[in-house]
Design an enzyme around this catalytic site. Structure first.
Site, PDB file in Angstrom:
ATOM      1  CB  ILE A   1      -0.910   0.018   1.253  1.00 30.75           C
ATOM      2  CG1 ILE A   1      -1.793  -1.238   1.276  1.00 30.75           C
ATOM      3  CG2 ILE A   1      -1.747   1.284   1.289  1.00 30.75           C
ATOM      4  CD1 ILE A   1      -2.570  -1.404   2.588  1.00 30.75           C
TER       5      ILE A   1
ATOM      6  N   GLY B   1       1.190 -19.687   7.721  1.00 31.28           N
ATOM      7  CA  GLY B   1       2.350 -18.810   7.519  1.00 31.28           C
ATOM      8  C   GLY B   1       2.028 -17.340   7.665  1.00 31.28           C
TER       9      GLY B   1
ATOM     10  CE  LYS C   1       3.726  -3.178  10.007  1.00 33.77           C
ATOM     11  NZ  LYS C   1       2.826  -4.349   9.851  1.00 33.77           N
TER      12      LYS C   1
END
Lengths: 433, 433
Positions: free
Chosen positions: B137, B188, B206
């Protein structure tokens, strides 16, 4: 503090937004970049519009665009008058005077991008156009920079706020097309002459720009199949909804083994898909790339402040390059040298599911005749409904088909529309899965 | 054709994606930019991992990062080993050798951005980090370029794919937290040690990067209130849903008159909001700017190919600058000189609505006692439900409150949790309108 001088040609809605941005957030841009964006001259042919611009210290107002284009001190020219002429002449001459250009002019770009890009490239300056598609949504930068190492597979866009507003009003409030359009005009969302929007042409202009960036292939507007929203009725919206779909005016650029599909038309989109939830005058662009996967960019697709945000993003990008990189142009115009050539898929050859609404006299045998014609053209029915049985009156019969070839669909509908029990032209709306 | 040489340190999941991108789409990037991105050296400490890398013509494999850092011919170093050490040393030394650096290392950036940016600035090279937040993104570019002339008012992010996958599995399939986590590990999507993700710390890393870019203010991680998803039960998800909300781990950066709120915690989001529909391992970031308005960027927040897409976007941006602009660095490091200073709002002072789940013995007077404590702390109840009346057994009582001060809420819940009819700790989940 370094200064970059700009001149603004066209001081209408978006132009005023640009002036507001410089007044309100010029200091913020200085803090963030170390650059002062200085508005040196504003041009508009309309005295009244010029008078509405706040008269900032030292800003010169003019009716003559060449006062800006010929000004040696101006680094960046912003063109916001729209339309092909005289915007094209102004931009070409500004580029020849080695000025960077920022424009929101999708009509101009979609028709003349090659000449504009070539002139910019020859003069080693930039032409930036983030504001030309999707208002404040950063879709141009996404395709030019963020997704640059991706093969773009699909671009779906709700690219026109006016038509999305109209369809939303019809869907949410049961308005007719005409009433929704009137409301849009009253609210300043649709123009007095809404033809460019409701015909789908504005979306086609924008799709041409996105497809050029995404696929690197030259596109003429006549190659984009374009169909507007005028024939969509409230009845179709209700039927679509009962089957779990919303109707949107969708711009589609899709790469397949047989080439590239380019089309703009009303489309049934399943309710689970993010694009089906784009409401009102908002825009959204869905991009699928071979590395990034499925991405969506959503926001205000039009309006004074969002579009000004995109214009200023380009202005500041260019300004950073002028000041920090000593750069003459930031965009490698490789599109001009592109040897890429993709066959465009003829609209007759696309394979889609379809929504069909027949207006027929309700009498025995009608459905059998319709089904036979469809079957003869390799079209199979996925679901069907006929709500009100009123023998020997006109009733709607609505169907959703499995995937079929558009050419076959046209042939079938043409044949059916010639039958005596069909009372008006069959409504055909494409479905994207 | 101009060449730009890159060296890759860390050839794990994302590193392999970068190699795949160069193999599969290097030619496309050449067509689009006129630049050939040449992978010169790949470093990993693990011989087995190096052996899995396709041995391209002339690519040197090494266990020693300094074979890359000290290579005079390498222009750009990609760091993808993650974690603070030795990544920090590698990056600092690469920058000092005048190499541009591309990294996805959010832990490192959120702790040491100032030292990294300063070193880059002093050496007049770039450090780019699109891949550090939101996978493919393009949120970093959006904040650094597209929205640069906007005062950012709000950033809401679903920034961690693992926790969103777990919450989605609980919501859609009725999984317990533990079962959903196991499935995520099997697929995973979650690591063997999921602590960084489920504790909310990865989201906080973040958020620190986004808030730095959006608000230009230095943020230490300890100033971000952080709460994970471990205490969310299926019961809470069902209750929230019955009131029209989805539960998401939301990262919030919000500017108000009293300062900036920074927090990461499970959050009830109304079902109409786009963020409530972000499913599975996807990420989305909602940004509100004073010009652009409300925008949403949505896509794959993690994974080999989406993250490699973001890494390559940075590599190609830098390469374009090297080749076309003769530029030494593309990022003005004004953040380093920023005088901006905003008070951070203490978590006790934020005003929100709350979801409360009490586990109480069902006997007369319980609700009166709870209501009294809430009222004494200026908290008023918006709605309440108690599904199964089973006198003198433990039952859940669920409430949604009107807006209240967090400090008051903590005091009230603390008092209530001390009462004899309360059988386990009250669940408190914040609501964003």
């Amino acid at each position: 503090m370094r200064h970059v001088n700009i001149g603004l040609i066209g001081a209408g809605t978006i132009g005023k937004g640009v002036v507001d941005s410089i007044i309100e957030n010029g200091g913020l841009v200085e803090e963030r970049t170390g650059i002062s964006i200085v508005l040196k001259k504003v041009c508009d042919k309309d005295e009244k519009i010029l008078k509405e611009i706040p008269h900032l210290n030292g800003v010169v107002m003019t009716h003559n665009a060449y006062d800006i284009i010929n000004d040696e001190e101006i680094d960046i020219v912003i063109e916001l008058i729209g339309g092909e002429y005289p915007a094209k002449e102004f931009i070409i001459n500004a580029l020849k005077k080695k000025k960077h250009v920022v424009t929101a002019n999708k009509a101009l770009l979609s028709h003349h991008w090659k000449e504009l890009f070539r002139t910019a490239s020859e003069n080693r300056v930039s032409i930036c156009f983030e504001a030309s598609v999707g208002g404040g949504i950063p879709i141009i930068r996404a395709l030019q920079e963020s997704f640059i190492s991706n093969k773009i597979e699909i671009i779906y866009g709700i690219l026109n706020g006016t038509t999305n507003f109209i369809l939303t009003m019809m869907d949410d409030n049961g308005y007719s097309f005409e009433d929704a359009l009137s409301l849009a005009q009253k609210d300043g969302i649709a123009e007095a002459n809404p033809e460019l929007d409701v015909s789908g042409k504005d979306s086609a202009h924008k799709l041409a720009i996105l497809a050029l960036l995404g696929f690197g292939v030259e596109i003429s507007l006549e190659n984009i199949y374009t169909e507007g929203i005028k024939d969509i009725s409230f009845h179709d919206i209700i039927c679509a909804k009962s089957w779990g779909y919303a109707i949107k005016l969708l711009a589609v650029a899709k790469r397949s083994s047989s080439g590239i599909e380019l089309r703009v038309h009303p489309t049934l989109i399943a309710e689970g898909h993010l694009l089906s939830n784009v409401k009102g005058a908002d825009n959204a662009i869905f991009v699928k790339g071979d590395f990034v996967g499925e991405s969506l960019l959503y926001g205000k697709g039009a309006g004074r402040r969002p579009t000004a945000s995109a214009v200023m993003a380009d202005v500041v990008s260019i300004a950073k390059h002028i000041v920090y990189a000593g750069v003459e142009f930031i965009m490698p115009y490789n599109l001009l040298n592109s040897s890429a050539s993709f066959p465009l898929v003829n609209i007759e050859d696309i394979m889609l599911s379809y929504y069909l609404r027949f207006s027929v006299t309700d009498k025995p045998g009608v459905l059998a005749k319709i089904s036979t014609v469809l079957a003869d053209n390799d079209i199979s029915i996925a679901s069907m409904s006929q709500e009100d049985r009123k023998e020997f009156q006109t009733v709607p019969v609505v169907m959703i088909t499995h995937k079929a070839r558009e050419g076959n669909m046209r042939k079938a509908v043409n044949a059916i529309d010639g039958m005596d029990f069909v009372k008006s032209k069959t409504v055909v709306i494409r479905i994207e899965e």
